[in-house]
Design an enzyme around this catalytic site. Sequence first.
Site, PDB file in Angstrom:
ATOM      1  N   GLY A  31       0.802  -1.224   0.000  1.00 26.24           N
ATOM      2  CA  GLY A  31       0.000   0.000   0.000  1.00 26.24           C
ATOM      3  C   GLY A  31       0.830   1.266   0.000  1.00 26.24           C
ATOM      4  O   GLY A  31       2.035   1.238  -0.254  1.00 26.24           O
ATOM      5  N   HIS A  37       3.965   1.540  -7.975  1.00 25.31           N
ATOM      6  CA  HIS A  37       2.806   0.644  -7.838  1.00 25.31           C
ATOM      7  C   HIS A  37       1.837   0.833  -9.010  1.00 25.31           C
ATOM      8  O   HIS A  37       1.328  -0.133  -9.585  1.00 25.31           O
ATOM      9  CB  HIS A  37       2.031   0.955  -6.555  1.00 25.31           C
ATOM     10  CG  HIS A  37       2.792   0.740  -5.286  1.00 25.31           C
ATOM     11  ND1 HIS A  37       3.073   1.750  -4.406  1.00 25.31           N
ATOM     12  CD2 HIS A  37       3.322  -0.390  -4.742  1.00 25.31           C
ATOM     13  CE1 HIS A  37       3.728   1.264  -3.368  1.00 25.31           C
ATOM     14  NE2 HIS A  37       3.908  -0.027  -3.552  1.00 25.31           N
TER      15      HIS A  37
HETATM   16  P1  AMP Z   1       5.884  -2.496  -1.814  1.00 30.73           P
HETATM   17  O1  AMP Z   1       4.524  -1.925  -1.589  1.00 30.73           O
HETATM   18  O2  AMP Z   1       6.990  -1.544  -1.507  1.00 30.73           O
HETATM   19  O3  AMP Z   1       6.062  -3.852  -1.189  1.00 30.73           O
HETATM   20  O4  AMP Z   1       5.997  -2.733  -3.384  1.00 30.73           O
HETATM   21  C1  AMP Z   1       5.042  -3.475  -4.100  1.00 30.73           C
HETATM   22  C2  AMP Z   1       5.575  -3.810  -5.462  1.00 30.73           C
HETATM   23  O5  AMP Z   1       5.888  -2.590  -6.142  1.00 30.73           O
HETATM   24  C3  AMP Z   1       6.868  -4.608  -5.420  1.00 30.73           C
HETATM   25  O6  AMP Z   1       6.849  -5.572  -6.457  1.00 30.73           O
HETATM   26  C4  AMP Z   1       7.926  -3.580  -5.664  1.00 30.73           C
HETATM   27  O7  AMP Z   1       9.096  -4.095  -6.271  1.00 30.73           O
HETATM   28  C5  AMP Z   1       7.204  -2.654  -6.616  1.00 30.73           C
HETATM   29  N1  AMP Z   1       7.820  -1.327  -6.601  1.00 30.73           N
HETATM   30  C6  AMP Z   1       8.142  -0.584  -5.524  1.00 30.73           C
HETATM   31  N2  AMP Z   1       8.750   0.563  -5.894  1.00 30.73           N
HETATM   32  C7  AMP Z   1       8.835   0.528  -7.244  1.00 30.73           C
HETATM   33  C8  AMP Z   1       9.360   1.408  -8.236  1.00 30.73           C
HETATM   34  N3  AMP Z   1       9.929   2.565  -7.911  1.00 30.73           N
HETATM   35  N4  AMP Z   1       9.271   1.036  -9.526  1.00 30.73           N
HETATM   36  C9  AMP Z   1       8.692  -0.140  -9.878  1.00 30.73           C
HETATM   37  N5  AMP Z   1       8.184  -1.013  -9.004  1.00 30.73           N
HETATM   38  C10 AMP Z   1       8.246  -0.688  -7.701  1.00 30.73           C
END
Ligand code: AMP
Length: 281
Positions: A31, A37
């Site tokens: 989230g 995201h």
């Molecule tokens: P998180 O909510 O931080 O666990 O991220 C959820 C998903 O979004 C994971 O697969 C992350 O690798 C991806 N994600 C987070 N930050 C980025 C970003 N800057 N660019 C691309 N994907 C991202």
Amino acid sequence: MKIIKKIKEMQKIADGVRMKGKIIGLVPTMGYFHKGHLSLMRQARRKSDLLVVSIFVNPTQFGPGEDFKSYPRDLRRDLRLAREIGVDVIFSPAVKEMYPKGFLTHVDVGEVGSILEGASRPGHFRGVATIVAKLFNAVKPHLAYFGQKDFQQSVVIKKMVEDLDMDVEIVVLPTIREKDGLATSSRNVYLTKKERKIAPVLYKSLKLAEKLIKEGERDSREIIRSMEELIEKEKLIKLEYIAITDPGTLKEIRRVKREVNVSLAAKIGRARLIDNITIKI
Ligand code: AMP
């Protein structure tokens, strides 16, 4: 857009969609959405008949003293953004739903989960692999989307899927960055104005590694030394590690070959940030 909180209800929806021969796409998140995201969701939208986005701040992937309690949360804003993209289902179970009393089973991914980020954050990838396995069992996706931003995470998940014969295709999409190069992250809100201003040096150091490699440098230690020199100019940054690895195994390599991943972790004030790039010659 449906908001589902119970595993059984999620499974029932997934079974119905699968019965009709339709494709389920899953974007697992914690989230507090940002452009990274949203980019995953937009890509997933194009390939999925049913697009499920999970929102779950997973306690088992946070170590003691880490930011589980203070991790930023804003479900109302997340729901609005997901609705705008056309997400079909938000799966946002309570911690007790995912880890009821007496929960015992964990997925341990071995060495690939104990190096780099796993060495800095013991138990982190065990928590990640366990929750992703549980999300796969709840949502039953054909496709699951992850960001290159958390490169080791994507390697760990791919290994788990391969080793445990999970019938799901893992799609890894590029890192989304702010204009100055800083990778978007929910944790960027921890940065003060001053810290935010210097944070792009992390990406600049990765680009420096790329430049050196493209110019012919092959000695990993030399490349890391140049990166450290650049980052150490910013006194507010506490570098944790820089690693040059084989992108398949994440094993560190002394000499650069055809394709390498350069990754780093650093603390800036309250924020612990990670970033990486894959470089092909
Ligand atoms: P998180 O909510 O931080 O666990 O991220 C959820 C998903 O979004 C994971 O697969 C992350 O690798 C991806 N994600 C987070 N930050 C980025 C970003 N800057 N660019 C691309 N994907 C991202």
